[in-house]
Design an enzyme around this catalytic site. Structure first.
Site, mmCIF file in Angstrom:
data_model
loop_
_atom_site.group_PDB
_atom_site.id
_atom_site.type_symbol
_atom_site.label_atom_id
_atom_site.label_comp_id
_atom_site.label_asym_id
_atom_site.label_seq_id
_atom_site.Cartn_x
_atom_site.Cartn_y
_atom_site.Cartn_z
ATOM 1 N N HIS A 126 -0.506 0.161 -9.848
ATOM 2 C CA HIS A 126 -0.284 1.667 -9.538
ATOM 3 C C HIS A 126 1.159 1.830 -8.831
ATOM 4 O O HIS A 126 2.101 2.785 -9.168
ATOM 5 C CB HIS A 126 -1.310 2.020 -8.312
ATOM 6 N N HIS A 141 4.419 4.150 -10.443
ATOM 7 C CA HIS A 141 5.275 4.878 -9.737
ATOM 8 C C HIS A 141 6.619 4.954 -10.003
ATOM 9 O O HIS A 141 7.546 5.856 -9.867
ATOM 10 C CB HIS A 141 5.341 4.874 -8.141
ATOM 11 N N GLU A 166 0.719 11.043 -8.506
ATOM 12 C CA GLU A 166 -0.607 10.133 -8.023
ATOM 13 C C GLU A 166 -1.404 10.399 -9.429
ATOM 14 O O GLU A 166 -2.177 9.389 -9.825
ATOM 15 C CB GLU A 166 -1.237 10.608 -6.956
HETATM 16 N N1 BES Z 1 2.149 7.270 -2.587
HETATM 17 C C1 BES Z 1 0.826 6.900 -2.234
HETATM 18 C C2 BES Z 1 0.843 6.818 -0.728
HETATM 19 C C3 BES Z 1 0.772 8.180 0.033
HETATM 20 C C4 BES Z 1 0.527 9.357 -0.671
HETATM 21 C C5 BES Z 1 1.208 8.389 1.209
HETATM 22 C C6 BES Z 1 0.663 10.675 -0.178
HETATM 23 C C7 BES Z 1 1.420 9.334 1.866
HETATM 24 C C8 BES Z 1 1.154 10.287 1.334
HETATM 25 C C9 BES Z 1 0.540 5.326 -3.118
HETATM 26 O O1 BES Z 1 1.202 5.184 -4.229
HETATM 27 C C10 BES Z 1 -1.009 5.376 -3.308
HETATM 28 O O2 BES Z 1 -1.432 6.074 -4.079
HETATM 29 N N2 BES Z 1 -1.567 4.553 -2.446
HETATM 30 C C11 BES Z 1 -2.914 4.242 -2.568
HETATM 31 C C12 BES Z 1 -3.284 3.041 -3.325
HETATM 32 C C13 BES Z 1 -3.780 3.146 -5.002
HETATM 33 C C14 BES Z 1 -3.721 1.810 -5.370
HETATM 34 C C15 BES Z 1 -4.544 4.434 -5.082
HETATM 35 C C16 BES Z 1 -3.490 3.971 -1.239
HETATM 36 O O3 BES Z 1 -2.792 3.985 -0.336
HETATM 37 O O4 BES Z 1 -4.769 4.031 -1.059
HETATM 38 ZN ZN ZN Z 2 0.469 6.398 -5.564
#
Ligand code: BES
Ligand code: ZN
Length: 647
Positions: free
Chosen positions: A332, A336, A355
Site C-alpha cells: 500500500h 502511493h 487512497e
Molecule cells: N496516507 C495514509 C495515512 C493517512 C491518511 C494519514 C489520511 C492521515 C490522513 C496511509 O497510506 C494509509 O492509508 N495507511 C493505512 C494503512 C493501509 C494498509 C490501509 C493505515 O494507517 O491504516
Molecule cells: Zn494510504
C-alpha cells in the site's frame, strides 16, 4: 503584536463552500477529446479549505530547513527558508500556515543578498487550521526566512520517553504531517496545491540517528549532524522526520529497513519481498521515480498503520507478525509512490484519488506476489467492513467525491468509502475494460499528471477521454458517475468469492451449531486473514463459556497479532468475557495505532462499566499516545459521557 480576528472554522468552511466547485457532476462536462486541465487555473478553482495559503498569488518552489532537535525540550527549532515564485503581479504578501509555533523573526533577502527584517502578523489560532502567518514583502523577495520553534504539544510530532521504545534507553521522535500537521513543525504553505523540493540540515544529540522523507544514506555516520535533499517536488504533507536509536539493514540495492536494533532483523525478514513489490509496480505503472525506497519501523505508538513519506515509508511494528501475512501494508505505502506522491489529490475531499487508487494497486501487488486467493481474502475483509460502516446517517461521506462542507476535519476522511469503495471502483473498471486496457490507462494517467495535484473532476475528465471514449460500449458515463457521486455501492459492482473463506465460514457455523471446533489440521494452515474472518463472522455476542472454549483452543487473548486483537477484544467486551481484560488493557496501553484500538474503546464505552474501564486504561495509556490517538479516544469517551448526561 497585533492579532487578526479569530477565524472560526465554521465560518471558513461556509465561505469555502460558497466559492469552491461543487462535487456533483458539472453541467459543462468535458467534451470528448478535451485536453485534461492541469493548469494553475484549474487548481485554483478547487480551493483548499484547510489552508490559509494563497497559492494563486505566490508559491514556494524550494524549502531549506536548518533545524535542531532537542529531546529535553521536546522542541524542534531553527529556520525555514523559502524560494518563492510570485505569480500575481500585485501580490506582496506571503501567507503561511502555522500551528502552535513560536515565530521569532522573519527576514527577506534584498536585491543585494542581505537579509532584512520583514513585518508580519501571526493571527489567533483557529482550532482546526492553526494560526495564519501573514508576511509583508513589498519587494516581493525571491527568498524569505522564518526563525521559529515548535511547541512540545505539536500535533504533528510525537516525543517518546526511552521507556516507550523497544530498546528502552534512548528517546525517540517522529512526525506525522498528513493531513494538516506539517504546519505544527514547519511554517509553510500547507496545502497539496503547492509542491516544492527541499533540503535540510538537522542537528541532534550525537547518539540519535535522524532520517527524513529524503535521500537518507544507509551508511550515514551517526554524529548528530545530518544533511538531506529531496530533489523531487512534494506537497507539504509528505514532509517527514524521525530521530532515535535507528539502524539500517538492506533488502536490495535500492531498499532496506530502518528500525531500533532489537527489531531490525525481524523487520528485514518480514519485508524481504519489498524489491519484488517495487519491480512488480514498475512493470505495471512505470518506473519508480524516487531513488531509494526504505521502510522505517516506528515504535508501537505510531497512530497509523503506515505513512507513505517519500523514499521512507513510516510503518507500525504491529504488522511484523512473522509470516508476512500483513505486508500488504508495504504494498500500500509503496503504491502511493504512484498514486498520491506522484499524482496527488488537490483537496482532502478528493482523498479517494490517493487512497482508493492506492488500495487497488496494493491489491494488485498482493495478487502478483502472494496469489489471487490472498488478494481476494483481503478484498473480502475490507468490503465486509465497508458494508458495516454504511448507515442511513452517513450517506454524505459514502460519495467518493465528497461535497464541500460535508467533511469537517481532513483527518476524518479515512473512511471505508475512500479506501475500499475507491478500490472497488477501480476493480469495476478493470473488469469491464480488461486488465490490459486498464493497466495502460493507469500507467498513462500517472505519467500525464506526474508531480501535480488534481481534483476528482480532472480524473473524471481524463478517464472519460482516455478510457470511456477510447473503448466505447464498455462503461457508460452514468455508470461511471454513479460510483463517484452516489452514496452506497452500485448494484453492478463485481463480487469477490474466496474458497478459503468458505472453509472458515463452514468451520464457524459448525462450531456455533454443534460446539465442535475446527481441527488443528485445518486451523494450523490459517493465516491472519482466515482468523480475522473466523472472528468477524461470529454472532454479536457469545457466551462466556464459548469465549473460554475459543481461548483455550486458539489463545486469542494476548495474541501478538494486532489484526486478531482488534476483532477479538471487542467481541470479548460485548460478551462480558472478563478473562481477557488484563491482556486487553495491556494491548491498549502498548499500541497506539488507532485502527487497532478504537474498536475496543468504542465497544467499551457502550456500557457504564465498560466506560469506567476505558477511562481507567486511557488515563494510564495517555502519556504514551500520539496526539491523534488521544483525540480519537477522548472523542469516544466524551461522546459516551455526553449521551449519558443527556439521559
Ligand atoms: N496516507 C495514509 C495515512 C493517512 C491518511 C494519514 C489520511 C492521515 C490522513 C496511509 O497510506 C494509509 O492509508 N495507511 C493505512 C494503512 C493501509 C494498509 C490501509 C493505515 O494507517 O491504516
Ligand atoms: Zn494510504
Amino acid at each position: 503584536m497585533p492579532k487578526f480576528l479569530i477565524v472560526l472554522s465554521a465560518a471558513l468552511a461556509l465561505a469555502a463552500a460558497g466559492c469552491a466547485r461543487d462535487a456533483a457532476p458539472p453541467t459543462d462536462a468535458a467534451k470528448p477529446g478535451d485536453a485534461p486541465a492541469a493548469s494553475t487555473e484549474a487548481m485554483d478553482a478547487t480551493r483548499d479549505e484547510y489552508s490559509y495559503a494563497e497559492p494563486g498569488k505566490v508559491k514556494t518552489t524550494e524549502l531549506a530547513l536548518d533545524l535542531g532537535v532537542d529531546f529535553a525540550k521536546k522542541q524542534i527549532a531553527g529556520t525555514a527558508t523559502y524560494t518563492l515564485d510570485w505569480l500575481a503581479d500585485d501580490a506582496t504578501q506571503l501567507v503561511l500556515d502555522t500551528r502552535d509555533l513560536e515565530i521569532s523573526k522573519v527576514e527577506g533577502a534584498g536585491k543585494d543578498g542581505q537579509w532584512q527584517p520583514l513585518q508580519y502578523v501571526l493571527a489567533d489560532a483557529d482550532p482546526l487550521l492553526g494560526s495564519k502567518l501573514t508576511i509583508d514583502a513589498p519587494e516581493r523577495n525571491a527568498t524569505i526566512r522564518v526563525t521559529y520553534a515548535t511547541s512540545p504539544q505539536a500535533s504533528g510530532l510525537q516525543w517518546l520517553e526511552p521507556s516507550m521504545t523497544e530498546g528502552g534507553k534512548q528517546p525517540f521522535m517522529f512526525s506525522q504531517s498528513q493531513q494538516i500537521h506539517a504546519r505544527s513543525w514547519v511554517p509553510l504553505q500547507d496545502t497539496t496545491q503547492v509542491r516544492f523540493t527541499y533540503s535540510a540540515h538537522v542537528t541532534s544529540p550525537a547518539d540519535a540517528m535522524v532520517l527524513m522523507s529524503a535521500d537518507n544514506d544507509p551508511n550515514a555516520a551517526r554524529d548528530g549532524d545530518y544533511s538531506f535533499k529531496m530533489p523531487q517536488k512534494i506537497p507539504s504533507y509528505l514532509l517527514a522526520i524521525a530521530a532515535g536509536d535507528l539502524v539500517f539493514r538492506p533488502i536490495s540495492e535500492r531498499s532496506g529497513v530502518w528500525a531500533e536494533p532489537a527489531m531490525v532483523e525481524k523487520a528485514q525478514a518480514e519485508f524481504e519481498d519489498t524489491e519484488k513489490m517495487i519491480e512488480t509496480a514498475e512493470s505495471l505503472y512505470g518506473p519508480y521515480r524516487w531513488g531509494r525506497y526504505d521502510i522505517l519501523v516506528l515504535p508501537p505508538s505510531f497512530p497509523y498503520g503506515g505513512m507513505e513519506n517519500p523514499r521512507l515509508t513510516f510503518a507500525t511494528p504491529t504488522v511484523i507478525v512473522g509470516d508476512k501475512s500483513l505486508v500488504s501494508l508495504v504494498a500500500h505505502e509503496l503504491a502511493h509512490s504512484w498514486s498520491g506522491n506522484l499524482v496527488t489529490f488537490s483537496t482532502s475531499r478528493d482523498a479517494w484519488l490517493n487512497e482508493g487508487l492506492t488500495s487497488y494497486v496494493e491489491n494488485r501487488l498482493v495478487e502478483a506476489l502472494y496469489g489471487k486467493e490472498q488478494a481476494d481474502m483481503e478484498s473480502a475483509i475490507a468490503r465486509g467492513e465497508l458494508k458495516e460502516e454504511f448507515t442511513e446517517e452517513n450517506k454524505a461521506l459514502q460519495r467518493l467525491a465528497v461535497k464541500p462542507g460535508d467533511l469537517d476535519d481532513p483527518d476524518h476522511n479515512l473512511t471505508g468509502t475512500v479506501y475500499t469503495k475507491g478500490a472497488w471502483f477501480m476493480q469495476f473498471l478493470e473488469q469491464r475494460f480488461g486488465r490490459e486496457v486498464f493497466d495502460d490507462f493507469l500507467r498513462g494517467y500517472f505519467d500525464h499528471f506526474a508531480f501535480q495535484s488534481i481534483s476528482t473532476q480532472q480524473f473524471r475528465d481524463y478517464a472519460i477521454a482516455n478510457l470511456l471514449e477510447k473503448n466505447p460500449g464498455k462503461v457508460s458515463q452514468e455508470e461511471f458517475d454513479a460510483w463517484l457521486y452516489e452514496p452506497g455501492i452500485p448494484d453492478n459492482a463485481p463480487q469477490v468469492k474466496s474458497q478459503r473463506f468458505a472453509v472458515v465460514d463452514a468451520a464457524r457455523i459448525s462450531w456455533t451449531g454443534t460446539g465442535t471446533l475446527p481441527s488443528a489440521q485445518v486451523t494450523s494452515k490459517w493465516s491472519t486473514q482466515e482468523w480475522v474472518r473466523f472472528i468477524e463472522g461470529m454472532p454479536d455476542t457469545l457466551t462466556v463459556e464459548q469465549m473460554q472454549a475459543l481461548d483455550d483452543a486458539y489463545h486469542f487473548t494476548g495474541t501478538p497479532n494486532g489484526e486478531i486483537a482488534q476483532r477479538w477484544y471487542p467481541l470479548a467486551v460485548r460478551s462480558g468475557y472478563h478473562a481477557a481484560d488484563e491482556e486487553m488493557a495491556e494491548f491498549m496501553q502498548r499500541v497506539g495505532r488507532r485502527k487497532l484500538i478504537m474498536p475496543i474503546y468504542n465497544a467499551l464505552v457502550k456500557t457504564p462499566e465498560g466506560l469506567a474501564f476505558a477511562k481507567d486504561v486511557f488515563a494510564k495509556a495517555r502519556p504514551g499516545y500520539h496526539p491523534i490517538t488521544t483525540g480519537s479516544v477522548q472523542a469516544a469517551i466524551e461522546g459516551a459521557e455526553g449521551k449519558d448526561a443527556a439521559k
